[in-house]
Design a protein around this motif. Structure first.
Motif, PDB file in Angstrom:
ATOM      1  N   ALA A  18     -11.802  12.556 -17.503  1.00 32.23           N
ATOM      2  CA  ALA A  18     -11.714  11.133 -17.843  1.00 32.23           C
ATOM      3  C   ALA A  18     -11.724  10.244 -16.609  1.00 32.23           C
ATOM      4  CB  ALA A  18     -10.446  10.864 -18.663  1.00 32.23           C
ATOM      5  N   LEU A  19     -11.540  10.824 -15.415  1.00 29.90           N
ATOM      6  CA  LEU A  19     -11.545  10.044 -14.182  1.00 29.90           C
ATOM      7  C   LEU A  19     -12.949   9.886 -13.601  1.00 29.90           C
ATOM      8  CD1 LEU A  19      -8.378  11.586 -12.492  1.00 29.90           C
ATOM      9  CD2 LEU A  19      -8.529   9.561 -13.952  1.00 29.90           C
ATOM     10  N   ALA A  20     -13.933  10.594 -14.169  1.00 28.59           N
ATOM     11  CA  ALA A  20     -15.316  10.441 -13.726  1.00 28.59           C
ATOM     12  C   ALA A  20     -15.894   9.147 -14.295  1.00 28.59           C
ATOM     13  CB  ALA A  20     -16.144  11.637 -14.180  1.00 28.59           C
ATOM     14  N   PRO A  21     -16.918   8.574 -13.661  1.00 29.40           N
ATOM     15  CA  PRO A  21     -17.476   7.304 -14.145  1.00 29.40           C
ATOM     16  C   PRO A  21     -17.983   7.403 -15.588  1.00 29.40           C
ATOM     17  CG  PRO A  21     -18.237   7.759 -11.920  1.00 29.40           C
ATOM     18  CD  PRO A  21     -17.530   8.993 -12.384  1.00 29.40           C
ATOM     19  N   SER A  22     -17.577   6.444 -16.415  1.00 34.05           N
ATOM     20  CA  SER A  22     -18.027   6.369 -17.801  1.00 34.05           C
ATOM     21  C   SER A  22     -19.286   5.512 -17.876  1.00 34.05           C
ATOM     22  CB  SER A  22     -16.926   5.769 -18.673  1.00 34.05           C
ATOM     23  OG  SER A  22     -16.753   4.394 -18.369  1.00 34.05           O
ATOM     24  N   ASN A  23     -19.815   5.369 -19.076  1.00 34.65           N
ATOM     25  CA  ASN A  23     -20.995   4.515 -19.251  1.00 34.65           C
ATOM     26  C   ASN A  23     -20.705   3.095 -18.803  1.00 34.65           C
ATOM     27  OD1 ASN A  23     -22.226   6.738 -20.301  1.00 34.65           O
ATOM     28  ND2 ASN A  23     -22.183   6.072 -22.425  1.00 34.65           N
ATOM     29  N   ALA A  24     -19.482   2.621 -19.054  1.00 30.90           N
ATOM     30  CA  ALA A  24     -19.123   1.249 -18.692  1.00 30.90           C
ATOM     31  C   ALA A  24     -19.152   1.042 -17.177  1.00 30.90           C
ATOM     32  CB  ALA A  24     -17.736   0.903 -19.240  1.00 30.90           C
ATOM     33  N   TYR A  25     -18.944   2.106 -16.411  1.00 25.42           N
ATOM     34  CA  TYR A  25     -18.975   1.984 -14.955  1.00 25.42           C
ATOM     35  C   TYR A  25     -20.333   1.472 -14.487  1.00 25.42           C
ATOM     36  CZ  TYR A  25     -18.792   3.282 -10.015  1.00 25.42           C
ATOM     37  OH  TYR A  25     -18.832   3.257  -8.649  1.00 25.42           O
ATOM     38  N   PHE A  26     -21.376   1.979 -15.081  1.00 21.40           N
ATOM     39  CA  PHE A  26     -22.727   1.594 -14.666  1.00 21.40           C
ATOM     40  C   PHE A  26     -23.091   0.208 -15.167  1.00 21.40           C
ATOM     41  CE2 PHE A  26     -22.483   6.162 -14.648  1.00 21.40           C
ATOM     42  CZ  PHE A  26     -23.067   6.494 -13.436  1.00 21.40           C
ATOM     43  N   GLU A  27     -22.450  -0.233 -16.258  1.00 21.24           N
ATOM     44  CA  GLU A  27     -22.714  -1.571 -16.769  1.00 21.24           C
ATOM     45  C   GLU A  27     -22.177  -2.643 -15.844  1.00 21.24           C
ATOM     46  OE1 GLU A  27     -20.959  -1.567 -20.599  1.00 21.24           O
ATOM     47  OE2 GLU A  27     -22.339  -0.058 -21.427  1.00 21.24           O
ATOM     48  N   GLU A  28     -21.174  -2.282 -15.024  1.00 22.86           N
ATOM     49  CA  GLU A  28     -20.593  -3.247 -14.096  1.00 22.86           C
ATOM     50  C   GLU A  28     -21.473  -3.459 -12.866  1.00 22.86           C
ATOM     51  OE1 GLU A  28     -17.809  -5.087 -14.777  1.00 22.86           O
ATOM     52  OE2 GLU A  28     -18.118  -4.120 -16.716  1.00 22.86           O
ATOM     53  N   GLY A  29     -22.483  -2.610 -12.701  1.00 20.27           N
ATOM     54  CA  GLY A  29     -23.469  -2.804 -11.632  1.00 20.27           C
ATOM     55  C   GLY A  29     -23.031  -2.449 -10.235  1.00 20.27           C
ATOM     56  N   PRO A  30     -22.199  -1.388 -10.046  1.00 19.66           N
ATOM     57  CA  PRO A  30     -21.882  -0.995  -8.668  1.00 19.66           C
ATOM     58  C   PRO A  30     -23.063  -0.279  -8.043  1.00 19.66           C
ATOM     59  CG  PRO A  30     -20.907   0.530 -10.215  1.00 19.66           C
ATOM     60  CD  PRO A  30     -21.557  -0.548 -11.045  1.00 19.66           C
ATOM     61  N   MET A  31     -22.922   0.110  -6.788  1.00 19.16           N
ATOM     62  CA  MET A  31     -24.009   0.777  -6.081  1.00 19.16           C
ATOM     63  C   MET A  31     -24.296   2.135  -6.704  1.00 19.16           C
ATOM     64  SD  MET A  31     -21.978   1.709  -2.561  1.00 19.16           S
ATOM     65  CE  MET A  31     -21.650  -0.038  -2.295  1.00 19.16           C
ATOM     66  N   PRO A  32     -25.456   2.748  -6.393  1.00 16.72           N
ATOM     67  CA  PRO A  32     -25.797   4.042  -6.986  1.00 16.72           C
ATOM     68  C   PRO A  32     -24.704   5.086  -6.769  1.00 16.72           C
ATOM     69  CG  PRO A  32     -27.680   3.126  -5.829  1.00 16.72           C
ATOM     70  CD  PRO A  32     -26.517   2.233  -5.519  1.00 16.72           C
ATOM     71  N   LEU A  33     -24.591   5.994  -7.730  1.00 15.71           N
ATOM     72  CA  LEU A  33     -23.557   7.015  -7.657  1.00 15.71           C
ATOM     73  C   LEU A  33     -23.894   8.084  -6.626  1.00 15.71           C
ATOM     74  CD1 LEU A  33     -20.883   7.886  -8.940  1.00 15.71           C
ATOM     75  CD2 LEU A  33     -22.201   9.152 -10.650  1.00 15.71           C
ATOM     76  N   ALA A  34     -25.177   8.337  -6.402  1.00 20.03           N
ATOM     77  CA  ALA A  34     -25.579   9.343  -5.425  1.00 20.03           C
ATOM     78  C   ALA A  34     -26.947   8.980  -4.864  1.00 20.03           C
ATOM     79  CB  ALA A  34     -25.612  10.732  -6.062  1.00 20.03           C
ATOM     80  N   ARG A  35     -27.198   9.470  -3.655  1.00 18.84           N
ATOM     81  CA  ARG A  35     -28.501   9.342  -3.013  1.00 18.84           C
ATOM     82  C   ARG A  35     -28.971  10.736  -2.622  1.00 18.84           C
ATOM     83  NH1 ARG A  35     -25.773   4.655  -1.865  1.00 18.84           N
ATOM     84  NH2 ARG A  35     -26.993   2.740  -1.807  1.00 18.84           N
ATOM     85  N   PHE A  36     -30.285  10.941  -2.675  1.00 24.25           N
ATOM     86  CA  PHE A  36     -30.842  12.265  -2.401  1.00 24.25           C
ATOM     87  C   PHE A  36     -31.863  12.173  -1.276  1.00 24.25           C
ATOM     88  CE2 PHE A  36     -29.953  12.056  -7.034  1.00 24.25           C
ATOM     89  CZ  PHE A  36     -28.836  12.881  -7.037  1.00 24.25           C
ATOM     90  N   LEU A  37     -31.682  13.028  -0.271  1.00 25.96           N
ATOM     91  CA  LEU A  37     -32.610  13.107   0.846  1.00 25.96           C
ATOM     92  C   LEU A  37     -33.466  14.349   0.673  1.00 25.96           C
ATOM     93  CD1 LEU A  37     -30.159  12.213   3.758  1.00 25.96           C
ATOM     94  CD2 LEU A  37     -31.544  10.670   2.366  1.00 25.96           C
TER      95      LEU A  37
END
Length: 874
Positions: free
Chosen positions: A457-476
């Motif tokens: 439950a401490l992982a980002p929920s759908n609502a987390y992405f609706e708030e528009g923070p920066m990407p959760l991960a980047r891939f090189l």
């Protein structure tokens, strides 16, 4: 802050109420030409074959029925004073509304048969219900069974001004033809035709008889003639505002890992599993695949100070002392902390309660009811920290469903990850985290935490992405991370992509081995689904009228916002000292927009609240508050006291409605495995990571005001105020090389030490003041002698000297002589880069071939020597 005191005026109204309910519909025939539809409109077959529609007579007769009082003699009193005989009455903080009735001994007709009303009523179940709002648009807030032979006592407290309805309902047994649905939480609402929606349960034939007789008497003054079947007595009251002193009692719900967990050994001795004494305790916290605990785990206390550490550190001690002081001073009547088993989903915590040592369970709902009963205003203020906020919201969802929201007037959420947090996800997938300032071996933590619904439950929920923070991960791009780029592109920035990444569906990475904690572990699909279900309810929740929500978001502490995944060369399992292979690794990206753990957007999900400027707090007041101990600051206490209505002032420069934009400059010192780092300021305060000689766990100390320790990927990071002067000490934890980096608050690196050799005995020191980084003194073998003074990279001359020293310790003479010869050749011919690399390869192959003849400690020393040569400069 003033609370409310009430006075009421009352109108006693007796009524017979019916609503729009399902009905049996009979076929229209010449013998029975009239039927009723689902709304009890009458449809009659005419001689010419047409249908005559006759509206439900209740629509026209409702007001007449409301004004009529012929069946029940209903009366009520407040604390012994009759509410029907006065126009104004003061409401105490606690009070009892007594509702009594006397059924008239008259006869009524049901399907042509005469019956005494009192006898008919005696077969019913009586319920007294309290609704908030006007008749026709009210909400159920309390229900209590009524007695047939005595008055009904309703302990009440009217916390808000407004209109209320008290209803006495009679629920009758079903007849053969079925019954009208019973009284529900939707009762007394307005239907499509203006009718009152729900009615109590009673025989259908009684209702049909009423409709027929009501229609017959439609033109009479009352609308129903002399016939009134038994249903409801209503009391409508209006509560007006006054003044009352006294704050609500307080319920405190702590966060994830902030309740101690225990079990009993076979002999009956108690064993504390959390806080842990070692990895075995952590392993025994894991849940089985069916979600049950293999051990009977109970709780009894909230973590006040962390146990088992060689230094003092408080978590909630000062805050609980503050609440205790409010009780002692009489500002509140009582408070209670609620320890719980944080391994479980928050709805399971609410529904199943907390297991106690004696086998009993303590339920949050019961705790709320007990606190409300003794509260000065009959209400409870819930103060919840971190994951406790999710538990509190789950509790309020349940209270709301049961009509008990009148027991709560305030919800104070402190640093609550309402929409989850990136750090929570990376802890699950990698196990690299500090919990209560303990550092548990990553393979152990990951294996346990991925079985715990409470952690998901401490992982980002759908609502987390609706708030528009920066990407959760980047891939090189890289050999092991190309699958990520192919599947997701350069970034992971939507809820759908996050779920795909968490579940590795479709496959974009290999399933890691136990010790490969750099590769993200695919999570349990069942627990991810459970998390989504929980958050769908919690994230959509909004406080009902009468419950005030206050949110506190910590701001200004470096907080992990995302991770960058890339490919590096890591040790081979079959020969970790002398072999490398491509592996997945990640590094954290950090922002000041959080409290070290929770992003402010998640903490302020309700869209209102205060930003607690931790950067300013720590700089101006020489404190070191962050997510874990945010409740320990006296400034937090002052703000909460103000919210509780205790008329305390608080520092409004620390608690701002708008997001701060300026924070104290910092320096981020990162060390990349295998080593740990410690900083000491001029006052002797220490911040860093320490080994625990009595355990396989490590621990974190954060004494320097404004400092913190962050973990992410293979790196460990010290966050230090830029204005300070520090001495830095490094200790090796294994063989290999380490990098040491220095960056500012924007992530811009201004100094780097690269590829320095390290063993489990290595020690190194240097100084830091602002952006001035001193020369690094390196003692590779920990013998107390400085092997090199380093400015950025080890020189080839120093590397050769380190190798000579290490080779001289090899006990097997022919191996020692051969390696000494190769080192001499390097010293003589090492200026030629090609020959230099060839000699290093020769040493590596030779030692691998002779590995069984070399003691493990000496083999590790040779590996350190090779690393020193490979990463040296001319």
């Amino acid at each position: 802050m003033q609370a409310m005191k009430k006075s009421l005026t009352s109108i006693l109204v007796l009524a017979t109420i019916f609503g729009q309910v399902p009905a049996q519909v009979f076929a229209q025939t010449p013998e029975e030409p009239c039927v009723y539809d689902a709304d009890f409109n009458q449809r009659c077959l005419q001689d010419d074959g047409s249908i005559l529609e006759i509206p439900n007579p209740f629509f026209e007769a409702r007001e007449a029925l409301r004004a009529r009082a012929s069946t029940l003699a209903l009366s009520a009193s407040w604390n012994g004073t009759g509410v029907a005989s006065v126009t104004s009455l003061p409401i105490d903080t606690d009070g009892t509304l007594s509702v009594s009735y006397v059924p008239h001994p008259q006869s009524i007709t049901i399907w042509g048969r005469s019956a005494v009303f009192a006898d008919v009523l005696a077969s019913s179940t009586l319920m007294a219900s309290v609704f908030e709002g006007e008749l026709g648009s009210s909400t159920l807030v309390a229900v209590q069974a009524a007695s047939h032979d005595s008055e009904t006592q309703l302990p009440l407290h009217f916390a808000r001004a407004g209109k209320y309805v008290i209803a006495l309902t009679a629920n009758f047994p079903d007849s053969e033809e079925g019954s009208v649905p019973g009284f529900t939480a939707d009762a007394l609402c307005v239907g499509a035709e203006g009718d009152i929606c729900a009615t109590p349960s009673f025989p259908f034939d009684t209702f049909r008889s009423f409709v027929e007789k009501g229609k017959e008497q439609e033109g009479s003054a009352t609308g129903v003639g002399d016939f009134t079947p038994p249903i409801l007595g209503l009391l409508e009251i209006e509560v007006s505002e006054g003044v009352v002193t006294g704050a609500s009692n307080v319920l405190f719900i702590p966060g994830f890992t902030a309740s101690r967990l225990y079990t009993k050994e076979a002999g009956g001795d108690e064993r504390r599993l959390w806080e842990p004494n070692g990895s075995d305790d952590v392993r025994d916290l894991a849940l089985l695949p069916n979600g049950t605990s293999p051990l009977a785990v109970y709780t009894r206390d909230i973590v006040d100070s962390i146990l088992g550490l060689p230094f003092g550190f408080t978590v909630h001690k000062k805050f609980m002392e503050y609440l205790g002081g409010l009780k002692t001073e009489g500002k509140i009547v009582d408070w209670k902390g609620y320890p719980y088993d944080w391994r479980y989903d928050v709805f399971d915590v609410v529904d199943n309660g907390a297991l106690k040592e004696d086998g009993s369970r303590e339920y949050l709902e019961t705790v709320v009811e007990g606190l409300a009963a003794s509260s000065k205003n009959g209400k409870v203020a819930i103060v919840a920290h971190s994951n406790g906020g999710l538990v509190a919201k789950a509790l309020l969802v349940r209270l709301q469903a049961e009509g008990k929201m009148h027991l709560v007037d305030k919800l104070i959420l402190i640093a609550s990850p309402q929409a989850g947090t990136p750090k929570g996800l990376f802890s699950l997938m990698h196990g690299r985290d500090k919990l209560l300032n303990y550092i548990i071996p990553a393979p152990v933590l990951r294996a346990t935490i991925t079985t715990l619904p409470g952690a998901y439950a401490l992982a980002p929920s759908n609502a987390y992405f609706e708030e528009g923070p920066m990407p959760l991960a980047r891939f090189l791009a890289g050999g092991k991370t190309d699958g990520f780029v192919t599947r997701f592109g350069a970034t992971l920035d939507s809820a759908a992509e996050a779920r795909s990444f968490e579940l590795n569906d479709p496959v974009s990475r290999p399933v890691p081995s136990v010790n490969d904690t750099g590769t993200p572990l695919p999570l349990s699909s069942a627990l991810v689904e459970k998390m989504e279900t929980t958050h769908a309810i919690l994230d959509a929740w909004s406080a009902p009228t009468g419950v005030e929500v206050y949110e506190i978001a910590g701001w200004g502490q470096p907080t992990i916002t995302s991770a960058s995944y890339y490919t590096i060369n890591g040790p081979c399992p079959e020969s970790p000292l002398f072999c490398t292979r491509p592996v997945i690794e990640y590094g954290p990206r950090i922002s000041s927009d959080g409290d070290e753990t929770v992003m402010s957007s998640s903490a302020l999900l309700q869209g209102k609240g205060k930003y607690f400027n931790l950067s300013k707090l720590n700089e101006d007041f020489d404190q070191n508050r962050k997510h874990l101990n945010i409740t320990e600051s006296e400034f937090t206490h002052e703000y909460i006291g103000n919210v509780l209505g205790l008329e305390t002032s608080y520092d409004q420069t620390l608690f701002a409605e708008g997001k701060p934009t300026v924070f104290a400059p910092i320096t981020i010192v990162g060390i990349h495995s295998p080593a740990v780092l410690l900083a000491k300021d001029s006052s002797g305060n220490e911040t860093g990571i320490f080994a625990n000689p009595a355990s396989d766990l490590m621990y974190v100390k954060e004494e320097i005001p404004g400092s913190s320790v962050q973990l992410g990927g293979e790196g460990k990071y010290l966050v230090l105020p830029k204005t300070g002067a520090y001495s830095l000490a490094i200790e090796g934890t294994g063989s290999g090389t380490f990098d040491l980096t220095f960056s500012n608050e924007n992530g811009q690196m201004f100094k780097e030490f690269k590829g320095l050799p390290v063993s489990s005995s290595t020690e190194a020191t240097l100084s830091l003041s602002g952006t001035n980084v001193g020369q690094l003194s390196l003692d590779v073998d920990g013998d107390g002698q400085v092997d090199a003074k380093v400015n950025d990279k080890l020189t080839r001359k120093d590397a050769i000297a380190i190798c000579k020293k290490e080779i001289g310790r090899v006990p097997t003479i022919f191996i020692r002589l051969y390696l000494a010869l190769v080192i001499s050749n390097i010293e003589l011919q090492g200026k030629d880069d090609k020959k230099f690399l060839n000699y290093i390869t020769e040493i590596r192959k030779y030692v691998q071939a002779q590995i069984k003849a070399i003691p493990s400690q000496r083999a590790a020393g040779i590996a350190t020597c090779i690393n020193a040569l490979e990463n040296s400069k001319k």
